[in-house]
Design an enzyme around this catalytic site. Structure first.
Site, mmCIF file in Angstrom:
data_model
loop_
_atom_site.group_PDB
_atom_site.id
_atom_site.type_symbol
_atom_site.label_atom_id
_atom_site.label_comp_id
_atom_site.label_asym_id
_atom_site.label_seq_id
_atom_site.Cartn_x
_atom_site.Cartn_y
_atom_site.Cartn_z
ATOM 1 C CG LEU A 17 -64.107 63.850 45.297
ATOM 2 C CD1 LEU A 17 -64.828 64.101 43.989
ATOM 3 C CD2 LEU A 17 -62.683 64.355 45.220
ATOM 4 C CB SER A 18 -67.793 65.922 50.473
ATOM 5 O OG SER A 18 -68.400 66.574 51.561
#
EC number: 2.5.1.18
Lengths: 218, 218
Positions: B15-16
């Site tokens: 997600l990062s």
């Protein structure tokens, strides 16, 4: 046509350690990169308030990380920065309003001395020189170390509370917010008709890349 | 004695976006720097909760900055990253629990495929490949693109919900927290008996500096 002199603005506050790192890198590279460096003393508290952000040091794990990070960066950047022992009283409680008004007065009255005067204040907050609670003594010492006469230093101190200085600091801080600042430093590069805002002191290779005249495809 | 093989751990979550940048830089440089790179799939949501931090994209001005930042970094790092149009639904609401359990299963069952499988998931969240809401189809496609057979992919999907995989992801996330993480990525370098934790993807020159065997004076 010769190469254009690109303008790069640095918005900074002496309470911000990463502002010091960005400041020194830009001062070192301004001639190598052939940039017109504009130093913009700003108020980090005003930017935090306007953006809704909080100082990173208030989150305990970030504060601990920053202390280690600065210890490493001190060696890597060769800048005599160190975390103040009395961090909360120096940085959080005291704030930087009078310091940044002082530097704003320098920028208006003796712009050629702004670089040195800024560095002298960082040396007092973020390095070995103790930050005195006696504000006038503090600024006198910094101003004289930066090369001003006692009269010049006294003249600046008298200007700190004038509407002209207060408004200039407010306007510069608002300009940083319009560029999208949520903390400091920000570096604003004006290149080939485009404006790029870079946050922090750890994007200097990206700045070099942007100054390399490469057109970014949008 | 020959030079020691230094171990560098990368804790990341797909997600990062900055995790992707750090991941690609470390994958590119692992042989040049002669490091033993250990990939550690972690859960960013767990780290945010444990540290009391909030995702940067939730502050509007930071979110806007990140979108521009990623556009510039895409060119600078030559990584096909782009901000998802449906950022909030993809990133904030959906979360990454099943994705990181999937990569944890890969790390346990087929560790030699973890690099490729991680990259394939980033391509689906942060690049041109659309992130499907059909989770099993999504992981099947990523696993096969990473070089697994349909049977291997199916076997991994069946392991996602096992206690072994769940516990491993929990342990890795807790290890990141013990190193002081308040977000991802973190890079943990073990050099000359010292451990250095570096947050984010913008300290790679500092990592190179640390790997240069220079002893830091404390």
């Amino acid at each position: 046509m010769g190469p254009l002199l690109r303008t790069v603005e640095l918005f900074y506050d002496v309470l911000s350690p990463y502002s010091w790192l960005g400041f020194e890198v830009l001062c070192r590279y301004q001639n190598i990169w052939n940039i017109n460096l504009q130093l913009r003393p700003s108020l980090i508290g005003g930017i935090m308030k306007d953006s809704g952000n909080k100082p990173p040091g208030l989150l305990p794990r970030k504060g601990q990380y920053m202390a280690n990070d600065i210890k490493l960066l001190r060696h890597h950047f060769q800048i005599p920065i160190q975390f103040p022992k009395d961090f909360f009283s120096v940085i959080i409680e005291k704030g930087s309003l009078s310091a940044m008004r002082f530097l704003t007065a320098v920028s208006l009255e003796h712009p050629e001395m702004l670089e040195k005067a800024s560095r002298e204040l960082w040396m007092r907050v973020w390095s070995r020189v103790k930050f005195s609670s006696e504000i006038p003594i503090q600024y006198h010492a910094a101003a004289e170390k930066a090369g001003m006469s006692a009269e010049q230093a006294q003249g600046l101190l008298e200007k700190i509370s004038t509407p002209k200085v207060k408004n200039q600091l407010k306007e510069t801080t608002e300009a940083a917010c319009r560029y999208g600042a949520f903390g400091l430093p920000i570096t604003v590069a004006h290149v080939d008709g485009q404006t790029h805002m870079i946050f922090g002191s750890d994007r200097m290779e990206l700045l070099a890349f942007l100054l390399g005249k490469l057109k970014i495809q949008h």
